[in-house]
Design a protein around this motif. Structure first.
Motif, PDB file in Angstrom:
ATOM      1  N   ALA A  77     -12.817  25.853 -11.068  1.00 41.77           N
ATOM      2  CA  ALA A  77     -14.274  25.959 -11.250  1.00 41.77           C
ATOM      3  C   ALA A  77     -14.708  25.314 -12.568  1.00 41.77           C
ATOM      4  N   ILE A  78     -13.926  25.516 -13.623  1.00 44.12           N
ATOM      5  CA  ILE A  78     -14.253  24.920 -14.924  1.00 44.12           C
ATOM      6  C   ILE A  78     -14.138  23.413 -14.852  1.00 44.12           C
ATOM      7  N   ASP A  79     -13.065  22.921 -14.227  1.00 41.86           N
ATOM      8  CA  ASP A  79     -12.867  21.474 -14.066  1.00 41.86           C
ATOM      9  C   ASP A  79     -14.070  20.859 -13.344  1.00 41.86           C
ATOM     10  N   LYS A  80     -14.481  21.494 -12.247  1.00 42.65           N
ATOM     11  CA  LYS A  80     -15.616  20.986 -11.466  1.00 42.65           C
ATOM     12  C   LYS A  80     -16.910  21.012 -12.284  1.00 42.65           C
ATOM     13  N   ALA A  81     -17.129  22.097 -13.043  1.00 41.97           N
ATOM     14  CA  ALA A  81     -18.352  22.212 -13.843  1.00 41.97           C
ATOM     15  C   ALA A  81     -18.413  21.132 -14.917  1.00 41.97           C
ATOM     16  N   ILE A  82     -17.281  20.829 -15.540  1.00 40.91           N
ATOM     17  CA  ILE A  82     -17.257  19.777 -16.580  1.00 40.91           C
ATOM     18  C   ILE A  82     -17.519  18.421 -15.950  1.00 40.91           C
ATOM     19  N   ARG A  83     -16.890  18.167 -14.800  1.00 47.99           N
ATOM     20  CA  ARG A  83     -17.098  16.873 -14.118  1.00 47.99           C
ATOM     21  C   ARG A  83     -18.557  16.687 -13.683  1.00 47.99           C
ATOM     22  N   GLU A  84     -19.183  17.761 -13.215  1.00 51.01           N
ATOM     23  CA  GLU A  84     -20.544  17.660 -12.699  1.00 51.01           C
ATOM     24  C   GLU A  84     -21.612  17.710 -13.797  1.00 51.01           C
ATOM     25  N   SER A  85     -21.202  18.044 -15.021  1.00 51.68           N
ATOM     26  CA  SER A  85     -22.179  18.035 -16.111  1.00 51.68           C
ATOM     27  C   SER A  85     -22.569  16.586 -16.380  1.00 51.68           C
ATOM     28  N   ASP A  86     -23.685  16.397 -17.049  1.00 50.70           N
ATOM     29  CA  ASP A  86     -24.159  15.034 -17.317  1.00 50.70           C
ATOM     30  C   ASP A  86     -23.525  14.444 -18.565  1.00 50.70           C
ATOM     31  N   LEU A  87     -22.352  14.948 -18.963  1.00 52.63           N
ATOM     32  CA  LEU A  87     -21.702  14.487 -20.188  1.00 52.63           C
ATOM     33  C   LEU A  87     -20.796  13.274 -19.961  1.00 52.63           C
ATOM     34  N   GLY A  88     -20.450  12.973 -18.712  1.00 51.75           N
ATOM     35  CA  GLY A  88     -19.592  11.830 -18.426  1.00 51.75           C
ATOM     36  C   GLY A  88     -18.154  12.058 -18.846  1.00 51.75           C
ATOM     37  N   LEU A  89     -17.675  13.285 -18.730  1.00 54.52           N
ATOM     38  CA  LEU A  89     -16.312  13.623 -19.129  1.00 54.52           C
ATOM     39  C   LEU A  89     -15.445  13.818 -17.888  1.00 54.52           C
ATOM     40  N   ASN A  90     -14.164  13.428 -17.998  1.00 53.41           N
ATOM     41  CA  ASN A  90     -13.218  13.591 -16.900  1.00 53.41           C
ATOM     42  C   ASN A  90     -12.035  14.411 -17.384  1.00 53.41           C
TER      43      ASN A  90
END
Length: 184
Positions: A77-90
């Motif tokens: 869930a955390i991985d998905k939330a970071i990917r879907e944020s508008d920060l452009g982080l992978n």
């Protein structure tokens, strides 16, 4: 009475500066800093909560954030939330989540500079709105004959000086952030 208005104006303008710093923290510079992930919301038992409430966020090295969930089941869930944020982080997922910060290109740095300028302009607008409100309160005091015209003029001048001081502080902080963004 006027002193109370001036103190209130300064307190509110300080809050605008705090808000500016919070806005600047979201603008990434290519260096890893835990505050970059402050706006990331993670679904947790049916409701969205800030990432820092479900995981420890730390700096592994100058270009990598380390996110350690409190519960192993939260990794996906955390991985998905970071990917879907508008920060452009992978993020890279294992037991913990590593978030590498890619080096910023010149174009990206310019875009980040625009975002920082927008945050600074919003802070200036907030400061000017506070000035407008306080000057309106002072004029109301004059209209109710609680203060003289001389006191109103002096208070208006003092409020303008306070406003100028805070706008200059916003400009100073913007210049520092722009320099930080352009440093390779």
């Amino acid at each position: 009475m006027i002193n109370d208005l001036k103190k209130d104006a300064e307190d509110r303008m300080n809050k605008s500066l705090d808000s500016l710093e919070h806005g600047f923290a979201k603008v990434r510079t290519g260096r890893a800093h835990p505050s970059i992930l402050n706006g990331v919301m993670v679904p947790y038992y049916g409701s969205d909560v800030p990432l820092n409430q479900v995981a420890n966020i730390g700096v592994e090295d100058s270009r990598t954030l380390l996110v350690q969930p409190f519960e192993r089941t939260m990794v996906a869930a955390i991985d998905k939330a970071i990917r879907e944020s508008d920060l452009g982080l992978n993020p890279i997922t294992a037991d913990a989540i590593r978030v590498p910060m890619a080096a910023l290109t010149e174009e990206t740095r310019r875009d980040m500079q625009k975002i920082a300028r927008n945050e600074a302009e919003n802070a200036k607008v907030a400061i000017r709105n506070i000035r407008r409100d306080v000057l309106g309160d002072i004029k109301a005091l004059l209209k109710e004959k609680e203060i003289s015209e001389d006191e109103e003029r002096r208070a208006s001048d003092e409020i303008q000086k306070i406003t100028d001081k805070y706008v200059a502080e916003v400009d100073k902080r913007l210049a520092a952030k722009e320099a930080e963004l352009m440093k390779v």
